[in-house]
Design an enzyme around this catalytic site. Structure first.
Site, mmCIF file in Angstrom:
data_model
loop_
_atom_site.group_PDB
_atom_site.id
_atom_site.type_symbol
_atom_site.label_atom_id
_atom_site.label_comp_id
_atom_site.label_asym_id
_atom_site.label_seq_id
_atom_site.Cartn_x
_atom_site.Cartn_y
_atom_site.Cartn_z
ATOM 1 N N THR A 51 1.492 6.074 2.183
ATOM 2 C CA THR A 51 1.146 4.929 3.152
ATOM 3 C C THR A 51 0.893 5.414 4.734
ATOM 4 O O THR A 51 -0.271 5.078 5.266
ATOM 5 C CB THR A 51 2.392 3.977 3.425
ATOM 6 O OG1 THR A 51 2.702 3.553 1.928
ATOM 7 C CG2 THR A 51 1.858 2.756 4.334
ATOM 8 N N CYS A 299 5.601 -1.743 -5.756
ATOM 9 C CA CYS A 299 5.979 -2.280 -4.413
ATOM 10 C C CYS A 299 5.864 -3.957 -4.663
ATOM 11 O O CYS A 299 6.259 -4.432 -3.965
ATOM 12 C CB CYS A 299 5.210 -1.601 -3.304
ATOM 13 S SG CYS A 299 3.763 -0.983 -3.998
HETATM 14 N N1 PLP Z 1 -1.253 5.500 -2.537
HETATM 15 C C1 PLP Z 1 -1.210 5.348 -3.864
HETATM 16 C C2 PLP Z 1 -2.423 5.514 -4.798
HETATM 17 C C3 PLP Z 1 0.250 4.972 -4.485
HETATM 18 O O1 PLP Z 1 0.597 4.989 -5.583
HETATM 19 C C4 PLP Z 1 1.252 4.698 -3.268
HETATM 20 C C5 PLP Z 1 2.487 4.629 -3.582
HETATM 21 O O2 PLP Z 1 2.836 4.172 -4.842
HETATM 22 C C6 PLP Z 1 1.033 4.953 -2.063
HETATM 23 C C7 PLP Z 1 -0.468 5.188 -1.657
HETATM 24 C C8 PLP Z 1 1.975 4.982 -0.730
HETATM 25 O O3 PLP Z 1 2.593 6.019 -0.820
HETATM 26 P P1 PLP Z 1 4.007 5.885 -0.422
HETATM 27 O O4 PLP Z 1 5.009 5.254 -1.393
HETATM 28 O O5 PLP Z 1 4.634 7.316 -0.332
HETATM 29 O O6 PLP Z 1 3.976 5.441 0.983
#
Ligand code: PLP
Length: 359
Positions: A51, A299
């Site tokens: 993120t 999420c």
């Molecule tokens: N981008 C994608 C394609 C993801 O699948 C995710 C998490 O599921 C994220 C970004 C965000 O990553 P993080 O959970 O490490 O913040």
């Protein structure tokens, strides 16, 4: 990671010996991540996860008056970030996808304008595993002299990544999607790419990401990158693909289809739909039996909104709600796959019987 959690608490920015010990562990991890991505160690910026990497790429690149192109199947870490840009005087085009969830590189070319500042398209989708034509998009953005960000969070460790072959300027990864620790990630930032930091603070990470380094987490991410390389070279990833195919074959009798199943995908993801069933009810029933699956992105599970990814693929709400995502990993066994097939079959039959009972 353990030494840095239980005793070696040196700050990687300090010049004393404890600090230098931490620094060398951080730099070793940077080298490992660089090998995974095919870049220079100095082009790796450690972050708190996918993120943050996505937000740094988007907000760090764009200012009022710019124009941004992204896609409708991006993770919310990109999609919500580009939506926010609109309030900051940035014009945004969110490109559609086809029925398999694929963005057209030609659509990217057509959407370009003279003030295009950033194109952000993911490498692999988190809900379907569908791979995007990032190399073709990279050729177009390079030709146009436009910055290209790739969210490769779901691709890292599952398919080879080479930032030179892709031709991107920014690329995000996350530790916990490749057997690394949660709350760790990195952003590849091509040399000489100007990027406004998200945080005001110290000069850490070549002034791109202020804040004392999470040494244990970074060490874990580095090790995960090394293991990912081994997995890609040693056939472990191919084994995951065989297991995923075994799962899909085993479910064929009970399932109605695989979303995104007709195009190239990462080997560990399967998004299956079960006509006239409620995905949430299936998730709960399977969870009670010890099988962890999800409907939509992790999420947003719990929220009753149908998946924006499946909706963007043109699937009706009922089908989006009747879809489940199965994720495999390098330690998944044949026995687990066969048990999963058995559990899903039992639950599907049970739920279909229940829904057939006259009220
Ligand atoms: N981008 C994608 C394609 C993801 O699948 C995710 C998490 O599921 C994220 C970004 C965000 O990553 P993080 O959970 O490490 O913040």
């Amino acid at each position: 990671m353990r030494p840095f959690l239980v005793g070696q608490f040196g700050n990687a920015s300090s010049i004393h010996q404890e600090g230098q010990l931490a620094r060398s562990a951080v730099e070793q991890a940077r080298g490992r991540v660089a090998l995974l991505l095919g870049c220079r160690p100095s082009e790796v910026v450690f972050t708190s996860g996918g993120t943050e990497s996505d937000n740094l790429a988007v907000f760090g690149s764009v200012k009022s008056g710019d124009y941004v192109i992204s896609s409708s199947v991006e993770h919310h870490a990109v999609l919500h970030a580009v939506e926010r840009l609109v309030d900051r005087g940035v014009e945004v085009t969110v490109l559609p996808v086809d029925g398999e969830g694929v963005v057209s590189a030609e659509d990217v070319r057509r959407a370009l304008r003279p003030n295009t500042r950033l194109v952000s398209v993911m490498m692999a989708n988190n809900e379907t595993g569908v791979l995007q034509p990032v190399e073709a998009i990279g050729r177009i953005t390079r030709e146009a002299g436009v910055r290209f960000h790739v969210d490769a969070v779901q691709a890292a460790g599952k398919v080879a990544i080479d930032v030179e072959a892709i031709g991107c300027d920014l690329l995000s990864i996350s530790g916990h999607k490749m057997h690394g620790p949660q709350g760790t990630g990195a952003l590849f930032v091509r040399r000489r790419t100007r990027l406004e930091p998200l945080f005001a603070g110290g000069a850490h990470e070549r002034q791109r990401r202020a804040g004392t380094e999470n040494v244990a987490g970074i060490v874990g991410l580095g090790k995960a990158a090394e293991c990912a390389m081994e997995g890609l070279r040693g056939g472990a990833v191919e084994r995951v693909r065989e297991l995923r195919d075994r799962l899909e074959t085993g479910l064929r009798e009970f399932a109605s289809g695989v979303n995104g199943g007709r195009t190239a995908r990462v080997p560990n993801t399967s998004n299956v739909w079960f006509a006239s069933l409620d995905g949430e009810a299936l998730v709960i029933g399977l969870d009670l039996k010890g099988l962890a699956v999800s409907s939509g992105a992790a999420c947003s599970s719990g929220a009753s909104e149908p998946s924006h990814v499946l909706r963007a693929m043109g699937l009706p709400i009922e089908r989006a709600r009747a879809s489940l995502r199965f994720s495999l990993h390098r330690q998944t066994t044949v026995e687990e796959i066969d048990r999963a097939i058995e559990l899903v079959a039992t639950q599907v039959v049970r739920l279909r019987e229940l829904s057939a009972v006259p009220q």
